[in-house]
Scaffold this motif. Structure first.
Motif, PDB file in Angstrom:
ATOM      1  N   TRP A  96      -7.896  -7.873  41.806  1.00  0.00           N
ATOM      2  CA  TRP A  96      -8.295  -7.213  40.566  1.00  0.00           C
ATOM      3  C   TRP A  96      -9.468  -6.251  40.739  1.00  0.00           C
ATOM      4  O   TRP A  96      -9.462  -5.160  40.164  1.00  0.00           O
ATOM      5  CB  TRP A  96      -8.613  -8.235  39.476  1.00  0.00           C
ATOM      6  CG  TRP A  96      -9.107  -7.539  38.239  1.00  0.00           C
ATOM      7  CD1 TRP A  96     -10.358  -7.552  37.711  1.00  0.00           C
ATOM      8  CD2 TRP A  96      -8.351  -6.639  37.412  1.00  0.00           C
ATOM      9  NE1 TRP A  96     -10.433  -6.740  36.599  1.00  0.00           N
ATOM     10  CE2 TRP A  96      -9.211  -6.169  36.404  1.00  0.00           C
ATOM     11  CE3 TRP A  96      -7.020  -6.183  37.438  1.00  0.00           C
ATOM     12  CZ2 TRP A  96      -8.794  -5.262  35.421  1.00  0.00           C
ATOM     13  CZ3 TRP A  96      -6.610  -5.287  36.457  1.00  0.00           C
ATOM     14  CH2 TRP A  96      -7.486  -4.841  35.472  1.00  0.00           C
ATOM     15  N   LYS A  97     -10.465  -6.621  41.517  1.00  0.00           N
ATOM     16  CA  LYS A  97     -11.632  -5.728  41.593  1.00  0.00           C
ATOM     17  C   LYS A  97     -11.290  -4.380  42.232  1.00  0.00           C
ATOM     18  O   LYS A  97     -11.933  -3.371  41.942  1.00  0.00           O
ATOM     19  CB  LYS A  97     -12.812  -6.397  42.297  1.00  0.00           C
ATOM     20  CG  LYS A  97     -12.730  -6.567  43.784  1.00  0.00           C
ATOM     21  CD  LYS A  97     -14.023  -7.257  44.249  1.00  0.00           C
ATOM     22  CE  LYS A  97     -14.128  -7.329  45.747  1.00  0.00           C
ATOM     23  NZ  LYS A  97     -15.360  -8.031  46.171  1.00  0.00           N
ATOM     24  N   ASP A 110      -9.272  -2.462  39.491  1.00  0.00           N
ATOM     25  CA  ASP A 110     -10.207  -1.965  38.479  1.00  0.00           C
ATOM     26  C   ASP A 110     -10.916  -0.685  38.939  1.00  0.00           C
ATOM     27  O   ASP A 110     -11.193   0.205  38.142  1.00  0.00           O
ATOM     28  CB  ASP A 110     -11.218  -3.044  38.115  1.00  0.00           C
ATOM     29  CG  ASP A 110     -11.876  -2.784  36.760  1.00  0.00           C
ATOM     30  OD1 ASP A 110     -11.190  -2.267  35.850  1.00  0.00           O
ATOM     31  OD2 ASP A 110     -13.069  -3.084  36.623  1.00  0.00           O
ATOM     32  N   GLU A 163     -10.839   2.736  36.802  1.00  0.00           N
ATOM     33  CA  GLU A 163     -12.075   3.452  36.451  1.00  0.00           C
ATOM     34  C   GLU A 163     -12.009   4.913  36.899  1.00  0.00           C
ATOM     35  O   GLU A 163     -12.478   5.812  36.199  1.00  0.00           O
ATOM     36  CB  GLU A 163     -13.278   2.761  37.106  1.00  0.00           C
ATOM     37  CG  GLU A 163     -13.660   1.433  36.474  1.00  0.00           C
ATOM     38  CD  GLU A 163     -14.386   1.599  35.143  1.00  0.00           C
ATOM     39  OE1 GLU A 163     -15.077   2.616  34.960  1.00  0.00           O
ATOM     40  OE2 GLU A 163     -14.252   0.711  34.277  1.00  0.00           O
ATOM     41  N   GLU A 209      -8.705 -10.741  31.408  1.00  0.00           N
ATOM     42  CA  GLU A 209      -9.644  -9.867  32.112  1.00  0.00           C
ATOM     43  C   GLU A 209      -9.107  -8.442  32.193  1.00  0.00           C
ATOM     44  O   GLU A 209      -9.856  -7.468  32.008  1.00  0.00           O
ATOM     45  CB  GLU A 209      -9.917 -10.408  33.521  1.00  0.00           C
ATOM     46  CG  GLU A 209     -11.057  -9.691  34.223  1.00  0.00           C
ATOM     47  CD  GLU A 209     -11.537 -10.425  35.476  1.00  0.00           C
ATOM     48  OE1 GLU A 209     -12.469  -9.913  36.101  1.00  0.00           O
ATOM     49  OE2 GLU A 209     -10.976 -11.488  35.807  1.00  0.00           O
ATOM     50  N   SER A 266     -10.393  -3.972  30.641  1.00  0.00           N
ATOM     51  CA  SER A 266     -10.541  -2.788  31.484  1.00  0.00           C
ATOM     52  C   SER A 266     -10.228  -1.520  30.687  1.00  0.00           C
ATOM     53  O   SER A 266      -9.925  -1.569  29.491  1.00  0.00           O
ATOM     54  CB  SER A 266      -9.600  -2.872  32.689  1.00  0.00           C
ATOM     55  OG  SER A 266      -8.263  -2.658  32.274  1.00  0.00           O
ATOM     56  N   LYS A 267     -10.264  -0.381  31.364  1.00  0.00           N
ATOM     57  CA  LYS A 267      -9.947   0.897  30.727  1.00  0.00           C
ATOM     58  C   LYS A 267      -8.466   1.254  30.848  1.00  0.00           C
ATOM     59  O   LYS A 267      -8.076   2.379  30.554  1.00  0.00           O
ATOM     60  CB  LYS A 267     -10.803   2.007  31.344  1.00  0.00           C
ATOM     61  CG  LYS A 267     -12.286   1.870  31.019  1.00  0.00           C
ATOM     62  CD  LYS A 267     -13.099   2.985  31.655  1.00  0.00           C
ATOM     63  CE  LYS A 267     -14.595   2.790  31.380  1.00  0.00           C
ATOM     64  NZ  LYS A 267     -15.413   3.779  32.109  1.00  0.00           N
TER      65      LYS A 267
END
Length: 342
Positions: free
Chosen positions: A221-222, A225, A229, A250, A254-255
């Motif tokens: 996920w990181k 993300d 972004e 989660e 996020s965007k």
């Protein structure tokens, strides 16, 4: 100006008369027209030849008529561009003769110049846009860094990706370095796709469900993300994680503009996990397309009722299967289109 912009309006959360509909892997193997080209050209030739990729992308728009096109390509063109050999073996699928297994292997992986290595994809976008004549939006895509790592380390497809997971857990420093290289490449790749005309992008995390929630956060996920972004200021971003229902709360923070849902998560739970404030996409079981056509319509309408027609895009819960009759695929698309007049 796109004539049918229903897909883009739903992505932005606007009120619509019915949900848009498209199918993951709609440009492909269930269509006789695609199989005719497959007989003549090997897989990566089809990916690397802009005229072929564009023709394959547009085939389903002519035949089953979804509300969006998705560019014909493959997630594994990214590792190819990064100095990792990838072959497509008949009856085997992806095959990497020299998997990434050591810290030195990771050092040998490069972050490429996108137009030098993947310019053919951009040429395919340009040709596809010309052929679509602004009838429907065009989606570009990439695999998640974790999913790409799975293939790069395992060397082939797998039911468990034990080698890939073992590499991450035994050598996390090298794993994170590889994941970051893939992430940087993917961001540059998707930015070029947007610059060349795609109207939205989707990130496929096909193997995210192999990880525990904690490991998913660290190894998948990181990095997704980071991509969101970087791309969200430029275009709409859809994230589809197969088997990743546990991460939906989660993800919803996020965007991302939309989140894909597979068939193992109910529409009600998907809405609950995401707070009802983000567009969802899915989640018809691809095998359910084998249901007799007269019953399909009611099943599709029930799915839409459960998700709600707004902030929703009808789709499958994974890619369409090769054994699905074309008239069943068309019945799925038509059922969504007929929803507003039921």
């Amino acid at each position: 100006m796109i004539k049918n912009d229903l897909f883009l309006r739903a992505l932005k959360g606007e009120t619509v008369s019915r949900p848009p509909v498209w199918m993951m892997r709609q440009a492909g193997r269930y269509l006789p027209e695609f199989m005719a080209l497959k007989e003549k050209y090997d897989f990566f030739t089809r990916c690397r030849t802009p005229e072929l990729a564009a023709e394959i992308t547009v085939q389903p728009i002519r035949i089953v008529k979804p509300d969006a096109a998705i560019l014909f390509s493959d997630i594994l063109v990214i590792p190819q561009a990064m100095n990792i050999d990838v072959e497509m073996k008949p009856g085997v699928g992806p095959w990497l003769p020299s998997p990434v297994r050591t810290a030195q292997d990771v050092e040998n992986v490069r972050v490429p110049e996108i137009m030098e290595t993947l310019g053919y994809v951009m040429d395919a976008i340009t040709l596809t846009k010309e052929m679509l004549e602004d009838e429907v939006p065009l989606i570009g895509f990439a695999g998640s860094p974790w999913t790409i790592l799975c293939y790069a380390v395992e060397g082939k497809g797998s039911k468990s990706f034990d080698q890939a997971k073992g590499f991450c857990f035994s050598n996390p420093e090298a794993a994170h370095k590889l994941l970051q290289k893939i992430t940087d490449t993917t961001i540059a790749y998707l930015k070029q796709k947007v610059a060349h005309g795609v109207n939205a992008v989707q990130i496929f995390d096909s193997w995210g469900g192999m990880l525990s929630p904690e490991d998913y956060r660290e190894f998948s996920w990181k990095y997704i993300d980071q991509i969101i972004e970087a791309l969200a200021p430029l275009t709409e971003v859809i994230v589809f994680g197969k088997g990743c229902w546990f991460a939906l709360p989660e993800m919803a923070k996020s965007k991302a503009s939309a989140l894909g849902v597979d068939w193992t998560c109910s529409p009600e739970k998907a809405r609950e996990f995401t707070g009802g404030k983000i567009t969802l996409q899915g989640n018809f079981d691809p095998s359910r397309l084998l249901t007799p056509v007269p019953q399909l319509k009611n099943m599709v309408w029930d799915m839409i009722d459960r998700f709600g027609k707004d902030r929703y895009m009808a789709n499958l819960g994974h890619g369409i299967l090769p054994n699905i009759p074309v008239d069943h695929a068309k019945a799925f698309i038509d059922a969504v289109k007929e929803y507003e007049n039921r």
